[in-house]
Design a protein around this motif. Structure first.
Motif, PDB file in Angstrom:
ATOM      1  N   LEU B  42       0.862  -1.175   0.000  1.00  0.00           N
ATOM      2  CA  LEU B  42       0.000   0.000   0.000  1.00  0.00           C
ATOM      3  C   LEU B  42       0.901   1.227   0.000  1.00  0.00           C
ATOM      4  O   LEU B  42       1.931   1.246   0.678  1.00  0.00           O
ATOM      5  N   GLU B  43       0.508   2.211  -0.778  1.00  0.00           N
ATOM      6  CA  GLU B  43       1.357   3.390  -0.869  1.00  0.00           C
ATOM      7  C   GLU B  43       0.505   4.649  -0.861  1.00  0.00           C
ATOM      8  O   GLU B  43      -0.496   4.743  -1.573  1.00  0.00           O
ATOM      9  N   LYS B  72       4.731   4.222   2.784  1.00  0.00           N
ATOM     10  CA  LYS B  72       4.621   2.927   2.108  1.00  0.00           C
ATOM     11  C   LYS B  72       4.454   1.859   3.163  1.00  0.00           C
ATOM     12  O   LYS B  72       5.044   1.940   4.231  1.00  0.00           O
ATOM     13  N   MET B  96      -6.654   4.313   3.824  1.00  0.00           N
ATOM     14  CA  MET B  96      -5.970   3.075   3.449  1.00  0.00           C
ATOM     15  C   MET B  96      -6.978   1.981   3.116  1.00  0.00           C
ATOM     16  O   MET B  96      -6.752   1.170   2.225  1.00  0.00           O
ATOM     17  N   VAL B 107      -3.702   7.178  -3.342  1.00  0.00           N
ATOM     18  CA  VAL B 107      -3.577   5.999  -2.484  1.00  0.00           C
ATOM     19  C   VAL B 107      -3.514   4.803  -3.425  1.00  0.00           C
ATOM     20  O   VAL B 107      -4.425   4.600  -4.223  1.00  0.00           O
ATOM     21  N   ARG B 108      -2.427   4.045  -3.368  1.00  0.00           N
ATOM     22  CA  ARG B 108      -2.300   2.886  -4.266  1.00  0.00           C
ATOM     23  C   ARG B 108      -2.257   1.619  -3.437  1.00  0.00           C
ATOM     24  O   ARG B 108      -1.481   1.510  -2.495  1.00  0.00           O
ATOM     25  N   ILE B 109      -3.095   0.692  -3.807  1.00  0.00           N
ATOM     26  CA  ILE B 109      -3.046  -0.611  -3.144  1.00  0.00           C
ATOM     27  C   ILE B 109      -2.600  -1.629  -4.187  1.00  0.00           C
ATOM     28  O   ILE B 109      -2.966  -1.531  -5.355  1.00  0.00           O
ATOM     29  N   HIS B 110      -1.752  -2.545  -3.783  1.00  0.00           N
ATOM     30  CA  HIS B 110      -1.232  -3.545  -4.714  1.00  0.00           C
ATOM     31  C   HIS B 110      -2.400  -4.320  -5.314  1.00  0.00           C
ATOM     32  O   HIS B 110      -3.276  -4.771  -4.585  1.00  0.00           O
ATOM     33  N   ALA B 115      -7.749  -4.659   1.903  1.00  0.00           N
ATOM     34  CA  ALA B 115      -7.439  -4.053   3.194  1.00  0.00           C
ATOM     35  C   ALA B 115      -8.727  -3.921   3.976  1.00  0.00           C
ATOM     36  O   ALA B 115      -9.766  -3.585   3.429  1.00  0.00           O
TER      37      ALA B 115
END
Lengths: 257, 282
Positions: B42-43, B72, B96, B107-110, B115
């Motif tokens: 997560l970033e 990160k 998040m 907001v970047r989630i893989h 989450a």
């Protein structure tokens, strides 16, 4: 969330809400039967005993219109407040926002099954016979359900954006009650006015359809019904997209209001 | 995900408008190369979050909760977030979890990772029993009916509610409620667990049990973000800590260093307040 999980959740939430609601009252589930009975009793007292309406079938005319209308008005009013009312949950878990109003719609739906069963029992007791025309009730019920879902989605979004809409929705329901031919028959109006009311107000059309089928053994105007169904289905579809696209905005509104 | 990951342990060069606090970075820099290998789950990049309230207030109705926060979260790590009340910790977790969206930044989630935010009291229905509430909560957290049902036994056992499990939640004491809430939350299985103030539950006995359970969960492969006021827990559970102050990242680094600096800061500001009071009294 897979669609099957979504609908299972809607169903579970609705049934839990019904159970929680029943637990609040001493008479519990008995209220499901008592409420429609009391409505009809009240109509009887006011219109037959006090005002001495001698028109035949007036009691059943009223009961059919009112009990079908309550399904719409109560559910939409309740569902409109669900996203805001569920803000405790909204701030903690990421679930589709449509879940909240749809659970309320299903709560109303399950309750209405009992109400309609009672209503049709009344009609039969009053001498109306069940004919094959009654099959037309199925599409009418489906369209009525779609209308409720569409209006509930719109209402839930509006109330989320500004609480003030909650007041307007209540007033709107009152307005609809007076304009949908619950206490008066749309068909007693001049043909032009009647057509105008039915075209402008789909609730009036649907209420009339119930009466035509159950009391006059006449199928409704299926083209008109299909058109209403199509328009409200499109609204439901559009609202699902709108709510999905703005779920973070709606969550923020619900949490911070 | 980009491969140009910086070492995970960084001290912010933008400590907000508070006086800057210096941190020794030597220790953490040693871990740097190891951290680079890890997958960022997560970033957050320059994330700001503000909202307007409907009614006019003294600040023309706009609340700035987070300001240019970047961080990160790496696979398998336990990241702690500390800070005083109202600095935006819960909002950060909500961002998040994807419940809220950032006003600015990304907001970047893989891809493919989920989450979920764990917090006490997932909207209990007070009229319903503990069992029914636990069932509904499990379903809301993504379990199927079958899974939710299968959890009930272990929830009943772990929460030690006994016969009360089948009684309405409205009759529960505060401790019983939080025991139910914690146990229900513990059952969730997601890639990234976001935990908001969850360990301060029940009596000493249950708290210990809850901490042990949480620890075994955290020390495994689970990726966790852990928000708490209990700094000793943060120290023992988290490998890395971020300290938020007035919506900004005040510091980021290994847990002992950051927690100690935070505690020192809290102590210092108390002294400043007390000095001001003394001056005012004169």
């Amino acid at each position: 969330m897979p669609l099957s999980q979504y609908f299972r959740l809607v169903d579970t939430m609705a049934r839990m809400a019904l159970r929680a609601d029943a637990m609040k009252f001493y008479l519990g589930y008995l209220w499901w039967i008592l409420e429609p009975l009391l409505w009809v009793g009240m109509f009887y007292l006011v219109f037959v005993v006090l005002m001495q309406f001698r028109e035949p079938n007036f009691l059943m005319f009223l009961a059919t219109g009112k009990l079908a209308f309550i399904w719409f008005s109560k559910t939409v009013t309740q569902a409109s407040n669900t996203i805001v009312g569920g803000r405790g949950l909204v701030g903690k878990i990421k679930v589709p926002m449509t879940l909240f109003p749809l659970a309320a719609v299903h709560e109303g739906l399950y309750r209405q099954v009992v109400v309609f069963a009672l209503l049709f029992a009344f009609l039969m007791l009053d001498g109306y016979s069940v004919t094959s025309t009654w099959w037309y009730l199925v599409p009418v019920l489906v369209v009525n359900y779609i209308m409720i879902v569409a209006c509930s989605f719109i209402g839930a979004c509006l109330v989320c954006m500004a609480r003030d809409f909650s007041q307007l929705i209540q007033l709107g329901m009152m307005f609809l009650m007076f304009t949908s031919g619950i206490f008066w028959d749309v068909r007693t109006l001049s043909p032009e006015t009647a057509a105008l009311v039915m075209n402008l107000n789909p609730v009036a059309f649907v209420l009339d359809a119930y009466r035509q089928i159950a009391m006059h053994n006449t199928p409704p105007d299926m083209v008109h019904l299909a058109l209403i169904g199509a328009v409200f289905s499109a609204i439901v579809f559009a609202m699902v997209l709108v709510i999905r696209g703005s779920s973070q905005y709606l969550a923020l509104k619900a949490i911070t209001a | 995900m980009s491969e140009d990951n910086k070492p995970a342990i960084v001290v912010s060069d933008e400590p907000g408008d508070e006086k800057a606090v210096a941190f020794p970075t030597g220790e953490s820099a040693v871990d740097g190369p190891v951290e680079i290998e890890r997958l960022a789950m997560l970033e957050l990049e320059n994330v700001s979050h503000s909202y307007r309230t409907g009614r006019k207030s003294f600040d023309s109705g706009t609340h700035h909760v987070l300001d240019q926060v970047s961080l990160k979260l790496y696979e398998g790590e336990t990241l702690g977030i500390i800070g005083r009340n109202g600095v935006g910790k819960t909002t950060l977790l909500r961002l998040m979890a994807g419940i809220l969206g950032p006003t600015h930044g990304t907001v970047r989630i893989h891809p493919g990772k989920t989450a979920s935010l764990l917090t006490l009291g997932l909207g209990f229905q007070p009229q319903l029993s503990g069992r029914e509430n636990a069932y509904l909560a499990a379903m809301l957290q993504g379990s199927t009916r079958k899974q939710a049902k299968s959890f009930l036994g272990s929830i009943e056992e772990f929460s030690e509610l006994g016969e009360s499990f089948d009684e309405p939640v409205k009759d529960y004491s505060a401790g019983m409620r939080s025991r139910l809430a914690f146990t229900t939350a513990l059952m969730t299985h997601v890639d990234i667990l976001l935990i908001d103030e969850i360990l301060s539950v029940g009596d000493a006995h249950f708290r210990e049990k809850a901490q042990t359970a949480m620890k075994s969960r955290i020390t495994g492969e689970q990726t966790v973000v852990f928000v708490s006021h209990a700094t000793s827990e943060v120290k023992s559970l988290c490998s890395r800590v971020i300290w938020l102050e007035k919506g900004k990242v005040m510091a980021e680094g290994d847990s002992t260093t950051v927690v100690d600096a935070y505690l020192q800061h809290v102590k210092d500001s108390r002294v400043v307040v007390r000095e001001k009071e003394v001056v005012a009294a004169r």
